[in-house]
Design a protein around this motif. Structure first.
Motif, mmCIF file in Angstrom:
data_model
loop_
_atom_site.group_PDB
_atom_site.id
_atom_site.type_symbol
_atom_site.label_atom_id
_atom_site.label_comp_id
_atom_site.label_asym_id
_atom_site.label_seq_id
_atom_site.Cartn_x
_atom_site.Cartn_y
_atom_site.Cartn_z
ATOM 1 N N THR A 232 30.454 42.875 41.181
ATOM 2 C CA THR A 232 30.959 42.499 39.853
ATOM 3 C C THR A 232 30.151 43.219 38.774
ATOM 4 O OG1 THR A 232 29.469 40.613 39.839
ATOM 5 C CG2 THR A 232 31.691 40.227 40.634
ATOM 6 N N GLU A 234 29.010 45.877 36.088
ATOM 7 C CA GLU A 234 29.899 46.655 35.229
ATOM 8 C C GLU A 234 29.238 47.861 34.586
ATOM 9 O OE1 GLU A 234 32.116 44.130 32.651
ATOM 10 O OE2 GLU A 234 33.252 43.359 34.359
ATOM 11 N N ASN A 383 36.353 37.453 39.160
ATOM 12 C CA ASN A 383 36.257 38.881 38.857
ATOM 13 C C ASN A 383 37.183 39.713 39.726
ATOM 14 O OD1 ASN A 383 34.170 39.352 36.781
ATOM 15 N ND2 ASN A 383 32.970 38.079 38.190
ATOM 16 N N LYS A 386 38.938 42.771 38.527
ATOM 17 C CA LYS A 386 38.132 43.911 38.071
ATOM 18 C C LYS A 386 37.677 44.773 39.240
ATOM 19 C CE LYS A 386 36.418 41.300 34.119
ATOM 20 N NZ LYS A 386 35.498 40.159 34.006
#
Length: 1772
Positions: A232, A234, A383, A386
């Motif tokens: 997760t 980023e 998440n 994503k």
């Protein structure tokens, strides 16, 4: 990675690997890691960690150092498999091994084995499905269709004997074996049956040692946290605290992510530009991105990667949002890769122990105290959108292996999932990946468990949540708050498709209805029900339409979205009603809520309508003014329809009669209830009447779907029910008046003299009104007669389905799949068909084509109802016709009276009063009156027919009441009295009187039987009433009197008519024959001529047909001086193009036969041999493995050469014009000379010229012995050698050899053919040359004649095989097209040398003969085992003619030469057979002495052994050897017989025209061979001995026999297509484990099986494209070139389709040989019935292939179906 038993971690292996790595390091010094590899000890590291104060810090520090040094060390495009192995190995040794040691505290291999031993295996199977794997669902026991088994569990379960459904998985689900809630019975297969000892409640963690548990907790939480953080994460070039690498270089990856917007082509094109790679690399990148969701496309410093990123973004942002590209630091990528490996590792470790699994579950779901959604699993879920595809797949797999396999934590997880449901779905809407890779797809694992679904409904209010989320996502509303959808663009459809997945979840929750209710469940369900009503209220009245008058609608309004929504909700609405039906309190509450929702909808109807009052037939009713043809009307009324459904339930569950006081029945206003459904039905009627033509197609489509089987249950059917509800609560007269008013017909029936039918000037209006009256009558029939809904009539669901089937089969016999399509499915995809079908219908099995059909059993015909409410107009007329025809065949009258209706339920009991109310009688009377005075077109026959039907229904009703009544007083239904009273409004007679006057009306002949039936019924009822009134009830059976007399009258009348018709026919026939005679007399001479011709042609045919020969004549011989000729016959043929007749002569106009030449491997015994190089291939000697032949076939149609040329030029011209207009292929390729035969449209690519028969043998010439002939021939050859040398060098060494008498080398024989024939000879020669060698035409090439002989020999061989395999006689059984083809081809081959330079044919003959009779001047002749002798025979016989033409002595004949060549070749074949014979020693002691044949065979065999020594085994049994020889030589002899029969046109002997004994002797004598073939060798022993010696001494023979090549044994076995398994799922299973050979371990999307050789190919995908002749082709097309010379037969396993491919542009699909139990194929595996191999159909495909008919089938298919032409076959 840890595999099954943990052995991969075993220390000895590990030591080996370390050594390997070390050895490797000597070769590649740059790897500085290698030293550390050797010095690293996992055990020590683990013990260091064990005592560490902060374990997480230690582990992170270790990962920070090693991960970036092991993974992602360079450009990932070019990683070799060795690199990959190195990475795997390093990960295992340096990263995972210390964790294993730490967890287990001992050597991992032993530790894991120990854990596994103690573990009690879970009864859950949990096998996660791969893409395309077969899944099985039991249709009898599964709780719902999502409950599936994997193949292993299925085969071990009880369900394999039940009715099951087989499908292929889309990947991602898992096997439900062992889950007791998923199966009504048999939840366990043999493997997963739980042991008794297991206590389900005990905690598996308690079984583990406590220190292991503690270590497990800490390790799992560190690793899982690490993985979650990394996945997760980023930031592109920072890492989480504690993971920063010691030194950070400038190394970056340009990472490309997958999306569902861009196509493969766009991505490939962009990549080629951005990172300038080759097409191949770009394809590989694109495939990986599509599979894993991301892929690095460039490695280097930051700048370098940024540049690639900007190019990609720029190139893809034109049409849509750009591709997602990130530039990421290599260490980040490395940690993300390891995070995935770590998750997989966790998934594998917990397989060993349930305790560890539970620890992992606890770690994953443990929430921090204060925050919600703080657990690691929550973070992953939230998440999800994503992450990239690969990461999602791996963590979903882990969730399945852990949380979903542990029942306790599955519940906890389900609650978390439901809590976050709204957020997850919202993320999914925004995300563009498919649902399969979204975490929302786990709903199917959670919501389909009934207890779980109910728990979530009660605790998390799940039903309401789903519905609310759904409503919120459909944002488009109009002013009234109804849904209003935009134009249905692709984008819309995509979004809408996403939203619909919510409906799927709702369906899972509702799919199994509760058996007992708790108060909580009631409350929450009703809350959900209210939310659902809100949804329906938004749909009520959406997409309203207004009739267009004057001009056509400009813009078609949007309608699809609304119907898509309706279709998706259909099952939900039905399920909600089922839930309501299981609990009375819920039902009453739901009914109340639904009613108030409906009145809320009604209150929003505009109030301003003015009230009007209608009066008719003495009744009066108040309503308001509304006209469907002027005001808004909508087809969507879900609230109304739900109420109708619930009302029926009140009746079915008898709640209405038991608790009337609890129901708000007083609040119902029947006129309001019927208002909206009535408008809807009137709209349909007006559309039928053509009043809405200007509203375009969208309305027509809506009406179609309204009645369509997918929607009608909750649309049309419920509207009819709602009318029944209203009618049962109203005065029937009032009801009918409102109906008349809404149909806008009131004025017609209310006028004072309505029976006179007021004249309407406008013809269209009259027609419209007629249709509306018909539709209205039909509606009344439905309202009164449709009682087959449980709750309306006293019937069961069973009766309803039976009635549907019965009416479908009344149209015509149907296949199972058609019936299934015609029946509505319930939420479980079941139609209830199987329960009833056998009681109504009988099944007829299919033949080799077609499908199995159900036919209606005759005893059910009496239940046929012409006005069945689900018939479309077309169905109704077909059914009517079929039924009348049936009745005529059975000699009954053709009346189709209504069937007996079932009794109504009490709540609907008053419906019958409609039938006898005044308004209806007035309407009936009016229609009948119009029919009596048929003027002015004011009525139609179908109107009358409907009235008669209504009268019939009423009479049946009264009849039934009388039968069931006890005394006169309680029969309230007295229709008969009413129809005898004259009509109110006029002076004309009663209904009955009108009927009587119509009975004999001439213009109503069709309806006569029906009227008779009605009158008979009336009489019966009267008799019954009289009886009952005289106080005794008598059954009807005695009331047959009047009926009988009527019937007798009827019969007599019919007979009279038939007699009249017969007389009339005879008179006409007599007149015609008179005229004919007259005409013939007038034109006598014309007829005379044609009669003579006819006689001539029949006598010619008699000569041709072998049977007409005098049996006493000499035995037929087809070769040698004694042969019987057939040349005296004239051959007359007709051109199919100009219809002129022409005799075939060498000097005449050329006639040709359309033909198709193709390369073939059908007889090949060696498919591994590469195709020959066209430029240097020498085809003179054919190898006996026949690996590639040329086959010629013909459709047998003959044309003049000139006619054909004109036709072909026209075809070419048309093709040029077509190409200018549109690109795309036709079914034939004109550039390759293809055309369709002008008569039968058969694919052809050349023509064979027809040549005259061979002359009869010249009896005057002498017949030399073999020795003399050989001597002469050798002299002639020597002379030719000398002449050739002289020609080439100008000088010849040595003395000139003696020239035999009359032999002139320089003689040029004159060409026996006219120029037009010669031209056609060249045409066919060039076609064969072009096809056979795949080269451009070249008339000078010396190989041209050889290829023609070759196609002649090969075609004869393949036809001989066919006849043999099908056990047909050698002669007389061929269809004439093959017969003509062979005879033209053989005669052509014998003359084709005239078109080639003479010397080429001489050299061919010299080389061919040298293979038999060694010649010092010819080098490298092949060995005897490398020559196919039949080809040799054909070549030598046909090339000898050119030598013979130089012999001018006139003393020698061709025939004796042919015979000697046949003898020589036969002996050579005997030697071949003996050399390759494999005789297993079988002790069959022949008691009798060995026959002469056996002795001679042994002698010959021993001679061969003498020459070859120990290479041949010793064989003692002469019988066996001789048997071997006889069987081995037979195919050659048969082929030779065919060849000489066609060459010399000799009629075959009678024995060979039938299959049976005596074949061998007949064959031998026909070929003038001794029936003991070995005498050939014996009689010429001295001459042949040395030859045989020379053959055996060829070095190739020994080499071959000692295993130097493929030995071909004789007789060659016929090739067959591969064996297919009987059960289709075996194939699916094989295919699902087949991985694409190119893209490492990736599952193939379209696995395709070659039926010729059995290879599995990865079809239709970029990964397996190869280049053939400079063009990219798919795997199947490429395979055809190696396996079938460009022709292929494949089975596409996932689609269950057979694919035929020919070349690159042609192909077609063919029905597969797999059928279900109903005799149907299932192409595309849509139905999922179990499929089994149908041997006959497979044999048919095999026969097509053996007959070389595939190309023809493709041609016909493409002609018949143009869409096939457009498919890019080469990419398959």
């Amino acid at each position: 990675m840890i595999s099954g038993s943990g052995s991969s971690c075993c220390s000895s292996h590990r030591a080996e690997r370390v050594k390997m790595a070390a050895a490797q390091s000597d070769r590649d010094p740059p790897s500085a890691l290698c030293a550390e590899f050797l010095n690293f000890s996992a055990k020590d590291t683990a013990s260091r960690w064990l005592v560490a104060a902060n374990l997480q810090q230690e582990v992170y520090a270790h990962l920070a150092v090693y991960v970036p040094r092991i993974l992602c060390l360079g450009p990932s495009g070019s990683i070799s498999s060795r690199e990959e192995q190195r990475e795997e190995l390093a990960c295992q040794l340096l990263l995972l091994a210390p964790l294993e040691w730490l967890l287990l505290g001992e050597e991992p291999a032993t530790g894991l084995a120990l854990l596994q031993e103690k573990n009690q295996p879970s009864p859950l199977c949990g096998h996660v499905f791969k893409v395309g794997e077969p899944t099985y669902s039991c249709r009898e026991c599964a709780a719902d269709p999502t409950c599936v088994l994997c193949m292993q569990c299925f085969l071990g379960s009880v369900h394999k004997d039940h009715r099951y459904r087989m499908t292929t998985s889309g990947g991602g689900g898992f096997c439900d074996c062992g889950d007791a809630e998923a199966w009504k019975k048999g939840p366990y297969c043999q493997k997963h049956t739980p042991t008794e000892t297991r206590d389900t409640e005990e905690d598996p963690v308690a079984q583990l040692p406590p220190d292991l548990v503690a270590r497990g907790y800490s390790i799992f939480s560190i690793i899982l946290k690490y993985a979650v953080d990394m996945l997760t994460w980023e930031q592109d070039d920072q890492l989480p605290a504690g993971l920063e690498p010691p030194e950070k270089g400038d190394t970056y990856y340009c990472m490309l992510f997958n999306d569902e917007v861009h196509t493969y082509e766009q991505v490939i094109y962009t990549l080629q530009k951005a990172v300038n790679c080759s097409q191949k690399e770009a394809v590989s990148f694109a495939t990986t991105v599509d599979r894993d969701g991301r892929k690095s496309v460039r490695y280097g410093d930051f700048q370098f990667c940024e540049q690639a990123k900007s190019v990609i973004v720029r190139n893809t942002s034109r049409q849509s949002k750009p591709l997602r590209v990130e530039v990421m630091h290599s260490s980040v990528v490395a940690h993300q890769c390891f995070a995935l490996k770590a998750l997989s590792w966790l998934g594998q470790v917990i397989q060993y122990s349930d305790g560890l699994r539970r620890i992992l579950c606890q770690v994953g779901l443990q929430a921090a105290a204060e925050a919600e959604n703080s657990s690691l699993v929550d973070q992953l879920m939230l998440n999800d959108s994503k992450m990239w595809k690969g990461a999602r797949n791996i963590y979903h797999q882990l969730l399945m292996n852990s949380l979903l396999m542990d029942l306790k934590y599955k519940k906890i997880f389900a609650i978390q999932f439901a809590k976050n449901y709204r957020r997850l779905q919202t993320d999914f809407m925004e995300d563009d990946h498919e649902r399969v890779v979204s975490v929302t797809s786990l709903s199917v694992q959670l919501f389909t468990v009934p207890t779980m679904a109910r728990m979530l409904m009660v605790e998390e209010n799940l039903m309401k949540t789903i519905i609310k989320t759904f409503v919120d996502h459909l944002r488009h509303r109009d002013l009234q708050g109804r849904f209003q959808f935009d134009r249905y663009t692709a984008q819309q459809a995509f979004k809408f498709g996403r939203v619909q997945s919510l409906i799927g979840d709702l369906k899972y929750v509702l799919i199994s209805r509760p058996s007992e209710w708790s108060d909580q469940l009631r409350i929450k369900f009703l809350e959900g029900f209210e939310a659902f009503l809100e949804l329906l209220k938004c749909m009520q009245g959406m997409d309203p339409v207004v009739r267009q008058v004057g001009q056509h609608i400009e813009m078609e309004p949007e309608w699809e979205a609304a119907f898509t929504l309706q279709m998706k909700l259909t099952h939900i609405i039905s399920m909600i009603q089922e839930w309501c039906s299981t609990d009375e309190r819920v039902l009453i509450e739901a009914y109340r809520k639904c009613l108030s929702a409906l009145s809320h909808c009604h209150s929003s109807l505009p109030d301003g309508e003015q009230p009007i009052s209608l009066s008719l037939a003495g009744h009066c009713v108040e309503t308001f003014r509304y006209q469907v043809s002027q005001d808004k009307v909508s087809i969507h009324l879900p609230v109304c329809r739900l109420l109708a459904g619930l009302h029926v339930l009140l009746s079915r569950t008898e709640v209405a009669s038991r608790f009337p006081e609890q129901l708000p029945l007083g609040e119902l206003s029947p006129p309001l209830l019927i208002e909206l459904p009535l408008r809807c039905l009137v709209l349909c009627a007006q559309v039928h009447a053509g009043m809405w033509r200007r509203n375009g197609f969208s309305l027509i489509n809506q009406i179609y779907y309204y009645h369509n089987v997918k929607c009608r249950v909750e649309m049309f059917d419920k509207d009819v029910i709602m009318l029944q509800v209203g009618a049962s609560m109203m005065d029937p007269n009032h009801f009918l008046m409102i109906v008349l008013s809404r149909f806008e017909l009131f004025h017609i029936f209310s006028s004072a003299d309505c029976r006179k039918r007021y004249r309407e000037a406008n013809k269209d209006v009259v027609q419209q009104n007629n249709t509306l009256i018909e539709e209205m009558l039909h509606l009344i029939i439905m309202v009164v007669g449709e009682r087959y809904v449980s709750g309306v009539g006293q019937v069961e669901a069973f009766d309803e389905v039976r009635r549907e089937i019965l009416h479908q089969l009344s149209i015509r016999p149907m296949a199972h799949s058609e019936l299934v399509k015609a029946l509505p499915e319930n939420g479980n995809k079941e139609t209830g068909l199987e329960r009833v079908i056998d009681s109504v219908a009988s099944f007829k099995k299919p033949g080799v084509t077609g499908r199995g059909l159900y036919e209606l059993r005759p005893e059910w015909n009496k239940h046929f109802n012409l006005y069945f409410h689900h018939y479309s107009r077309a169905d109704q007329s077909k059914a009517e016709e079929a039924q009348r025809k049936l009745r005529r065949q059975n000699g009954e009258d053709t009346a189709l009276p209504p069937p007996l209706p079932p009794p109504l339920c009490p709540l609907f009991g008053s419906l019958v009063n409609l039938l006898q109310c005044d308004v209806l009688l007035a309407v009936e009377g009016a229609v009948l009156q119009w029919a009596v005075e048929p003027s002015g077109g004011g009525w139609t026959e179908s109107m009358l027919q409907r009235v008669l039907h209504l009268v019939g229904v009423a009479l049946l009703e009264e009849h039934q009441q009388l039968e069931n009544s006890s005394g006169d007083d309680d029969v309230t239904f007295n229709y008969t009295c009413k129809i005898t009273r004259p009509g109110e409004a006029s002076t004309s007679g009663s209904v009955l009187a009108l009927l009587e006057s119509l009975q004999n009306a001439p213009h109503l002949e069709v309806h006569k039987d029906m009227i008779t039936w009605i009158l008979k019924m009336v009489t019966n009822i009267k008799t019954m009433r009289e009886r009952t009134s005289s106080a005794s009830t008598v059954t009807i059976s005695q009331g047959q009197g009047p009926e009988e007399t009527v019937r007798d009258k009827d019969k007599a009348e019919r007979k009279r008519k038939a007699e009249m018709a017969r007389l009339r026919r005879e008179k006409i026939m007599a007149q015609m024959s008179e005229m004919q005679k007259h005409f013939i007399n007038e034109n006598k001479e014309l007829f005379q001529q044609s009669l003579e011709e006819l006689e001539a042609s029949t006598s010619a045919a008699a000569e041709h047909s072998p049977l007409s020969l005098d049996p006493s004549c000499v035995s037929q011989v087809c070769v040698g001086p004694r042969r019987v000729g057939g040349a005296e016959r004239r051959q007359l043929v007709t051109c199919i193009l100009c219809q002129e007749e022409q005799e075939v002569r060498g000097h005449g106009r050329a006639m040709v036969l359309a033909a198709f030449v193709q390369r073939s491997t059908v007889l090949s015994k060696n498919r591994r041999r590469n195709l020959p190089d066209p430029e240097h291939h020498d085809p003179l000697f054919m190898h006996p493995d026949l690996s590639l032949g040329i086959h010629t076939a013909s459709c047998g149609h003959i044309m003049h050469a000139t006619c054909w040329q004109r036709y072909f030029e026209a075809v070419q011209l048309k093709e040029q014009r077509r190409q200018q207009r549109l690109r795309g292929h036709t079914s034939y390729d004109v550039e390759n000379g293809e055309f369709l035969c002008p008569l039968c449209e058969c694919l052809s690519n050349t023509v064979i010229p027809l040549l005259p028969h061979t002359h009869s043998p010249d009896r005057s010439v002498d017949h030399p012995s073999l020795e003399a002939w050989l001597k002469t021939t050798n002299q002639q050859i020597a002379v030719l050698h000398f002449a050739h040398k002289k020609q080439s060098d100008g000088v010849a060494e040595g003395a000139e050899p003696a020239v035999p008498e009359g032999f002139r080398v320089d003689f040029t024989p004159q060409n026996p053919f006219s120029s037009s024939v010669s031209e056609m000879i060249t045409t066919f020669s060039m076609s064969t040359y072009k096809v056979g060698l795949k080269v451009n035409p070249n008339e000078q090439d010396h190989r041209v004649p050889v290829l023609i002989w070759s196609t002649c020999a090969y075609t004869i061989q393949s036809i001989e095989r066919l006849l043999m395999d099908e056990e047909k006689p050698l002669f007389g059984s061929l269809p004439c097209r093959q017969d003509d083809c062979l005879s033209s081809l053989t005669r052509f081959s014998s003359s084709c040398w005239t078109a080639a330079p003479v010397t080429t044919t001489h050299t061919h003959f010299i080389r061919l003969l040298a293979a038999l009779v060694p010649d010092s001047q010819v080098e490298n002749t092949p060995c005897i085992l490398d020559i196919d002798v039949f080809h040799l025979l054909v070549y030598t016989v046909l090339s000898y003619n050119s030598i013979h033409s130089l012999d001018q002595s006139g003393r020698s004949g061709v025939d004796s030469a042919h015979l000697h060549l046949l003898h020589l070749v036969t002996v050579a074949h005997l030697v071949q057979v003996l050399l390759t014979s494999t005789t297993e020693e079988v002790c069959m002691d022949q008691d009798s002495l060995a026959t002469e044949e056996e002795e001679l065979t042994c002698q010959l065999y021993n001679t061969l052994r003498k020459h070859l020594g120990s290479v041949l085994p010793e064989v003692t049994s002469g019988w066996q050897l001789f048997h071997c020889v006889k069987v081995g030589v037979l195919p050659f002899l048969r082929a030779a017989a065919l060849f000489f029969h066609y060459l010399n046109s000799t009629a075959p002997p009678a024995d060979l025209l039938v299959a049976g004994p005596g074949q061998w002797e007949a064959l031998c004598s026909y070929l003038s061979l001794p029936s003991n073939l070995l005498q050939l060798y014996q009689s010429q022993h001295t001459l042949l001995g040395p030859l045989i010696h020379r053959w055996c001494c060829h070095p190739g023979v020994r080499q071959n026999l000692q295993g130097g090549g493929v030995i071909v044994r004789f007789p060659r076995e016929s090739n067959r297509l591969i064996e297919l398994p009987e059960d289709y799922s075996v194939l699916i299973n094989q295919a699902s484990s087949f991985t694409c050979p190119r893209s490492g371990g990736d599952k193939s999307r379209a696995p395709t099986l070659c039926l010729v050789c059995g290879s599995m190919l990865c079809s239709q995908s970029y990964c397996c494209q190869t280049e053939v002749d400079g063009e990219d082709v798919g795997a199947c097309t490429a395979h055809t070139f190696t396996c079938g010379a460009g022709l292929g037969l494949f089975l596409r396993v996932r689609e269950s389709q057979v694919l035929f491919v020919a070349g690159k542009t042609k192909g077609c699909f063919y029905p597969p040989p797999y059928l279900d139990d109903y005799g149907e194929t299932d192409q595309g595996l849509k139905r999922g019935n179990p499929l089994h191999l149908c041997a006959e159909r497979y044999r048919k495909i095999e026969r097509l292939w053996r007959q070389h008919g595939i190309a023809e089938v493709i041609g016909h298919a493409q002609e018949a179906n143009q869409t096939l032409v457009a498919i890019d076959w080469q990419h398959l």
